[in-house]
Design an enzyme around this catalytic site. Structure first.
Site, PDB file in Angstrom:
ATOM      1  N   HIS A  46      62.394  61.445  28.162  1.00 56.95           N
ATOM      2  CA  HIS A  46      60.979  61.166  28.397  1.00 56.95           C
ATOM      3  C   HIS A  46      60.735  59.679  28.208  1.00 56.95           C
ATOM      4  CE1 HIS A  46      56.751  60.824  28.109  1.00 56.95           C
ATOM      5  NE2 HIS A  46      56.726  60.738  26.805  1.00 56.95           N
ATOM      6  N   ASN A  52      54.148  55.192  30.211  1.00 57.28           N
ATOM      7  CA  ASN A  52      54.325  56.582  29.789  1.00 57.28           C
ATOM      8  C   ASN A  52      53.499  57.470  30.711  1.00 57.28           C
ATOM      9  OD1 ASN A  52      54.227  59.098  28.552  1.00 57.28           O
ATOM     10  ND2 ASN A  52      53.987  58.284  26.487  1.00 57.28           N
ATOM     11  N   CYS A  94      54.414  65.939  27.181  1.00 54.70           N
ATOM     12  CA  CYS A  94      55.513  65.087  27.639  1.00 54.70           C
ATOM     13  C   CYS A  94      56.813  65.850  27.892  1.00 54.70           C
ATOM     14  CB  CYS A  94      55.759  63.978  26.624  1.00 54.70           C
ATOM     15  SG  CYS A  94      54.274  63.024  26.240  1.00 54.70           S
TER      16      CYS A  94
END
Length: 313
Positions: free
Chosen positions: A239, A269, A114
């Site tokens: 993020h 995500n 990530c």
């Protein structure tokens, strides 16, 4: 004389198929209310079987390249941040270079999950500062849904697919600030894509506690290194993991006047793609002015983190 680098243009790509919370509720024990309350996500984009990581990456990169005014042969470095490429060789960067008709760039994939895009952006900045590159494509891309356990309601509701890209060029006036990066190796197990076939899993509460308590002071240090006060930030692009992480972390940074990216609501995500995807949308919609300072901060897998303040294109 070149003193640094800057982001010249951005681009993003998302697959056409949209998966809603109600769609998920038809296949797993969950509900729209349960998902929104816990992570803030409404929808996510799902790549088709014939839509691999490199095609999504090339689509986002082509948009960024078109917006930059540069030609394909001008690019001398391609960095792709991804943790979901299935093939090992050719790497994703080489496949993107071939699809875009680039001449002879250096091509590298970077896997920091990530935090991959902010690591890759720093790497491009370092290469340009060192004189080993002048014009780079930096891409974050994931086909995260290939690695989802669709029977696990705590993780399958999170993931989405997509790509974001930046064209980074040499600049007399630096537009990418110093990176602050690191990791917590002893907690690397908290976010995992392990096994064959690989499956995504995480220790959600551990990640939440770490992110909301440990990351704000690191993000403030990023601002300090860049010589920008948190209250002077025009945008904060963290993020896009979970709205319950994004909002308190942004608040604790002290970015009281900034636009806070909340693309997780519509995209889920997307791991390494989430920061460039969200940033590209903010710029495209005109929510941040050219030259305005934006904090980019990636965190997650390996419990790695990396952040820098950039000037928006």
């Amino acid at each position: 004389m070149t003193h640094g680098s800057r982001v010249l243009a951005l681009g993003h790509y998302q697959p056409a198929r949209v998966l809603t919370n109600d769609d998920l509720a038809a296949t797993v024990d969950t509900s729209d209310e349960w998902i929104r309350t816990r992570v803030g996500i409404r929808t996510r984009h799902i790549a088709a079987p014939d839509e691999p990581v490199d095609r999504m990456a090339a689509a986002a990169a082509a948009k960024a390249l078109a917006g930059s005014g540069l030609a394909a042969e001008d690019i001398d470095l391609v960095l792709v941040a991804t943790c979901t490429a299935v093939d090992r060789s050719p790497n994703t960067a080489a496949r993107v270079a071939a699809q875009l008709g680039l001449a002879s760039p250096a091509t590298m994939d970077i896997n920091v999950v990530c935090a991959g895009f902010t690591h890759a952006l720093a790497t491009a900045d370092h290469a340009i500062r060192a004189g080993s590159a002048a014009r780079a494509l930096v891409i974050g891309v994931e086909k995260f849904t290939d690695f989802a356990d669709w029977t696990d309601r705590s993780t399958c509701v999170l993931v989405g697919d997509g790509a974001g890209a930046a064209v980074v060029v040499a600049s007399e006036e630096p537009g990418i600030g110093p990176v602050v990066w690191g990791s917590v190796p002893e907690m690397g197990h908290a976010v995992r894509i392990e096994g064959n076939p690989g499956r995504f899993s995480q220790e959600g509460q551990s990640v939440y506690r770490w992110a909301t308590t440990q990351l704000p002071p690191i993000a403030r240090r990023v601002c300090e290194q860049a010589g920008v006060r948190p209250e002077d930030l025009a945008a904060v692009v963290l993020h896009q993991a979970n709205l319950r992480i994004i909002e308190p972390v942004a608040r604790r940074i002290g970015a009281v006047n900034a636009v806070i990216a909340r693309d997780v609501v519509d995209s889920g995500n997307t791991s390494a793609a989430s920061i460039p995807l969200a940033l590209s949308k903010l710029v495209e919609r005109g929510e941040v002015e050219p030259g305005a300072p934006a904090l980019l901060f990636g965190f997650g897998g390996n419990l790695s983190y990396a952040g820098q303040v950039i000037r928006c294109p």
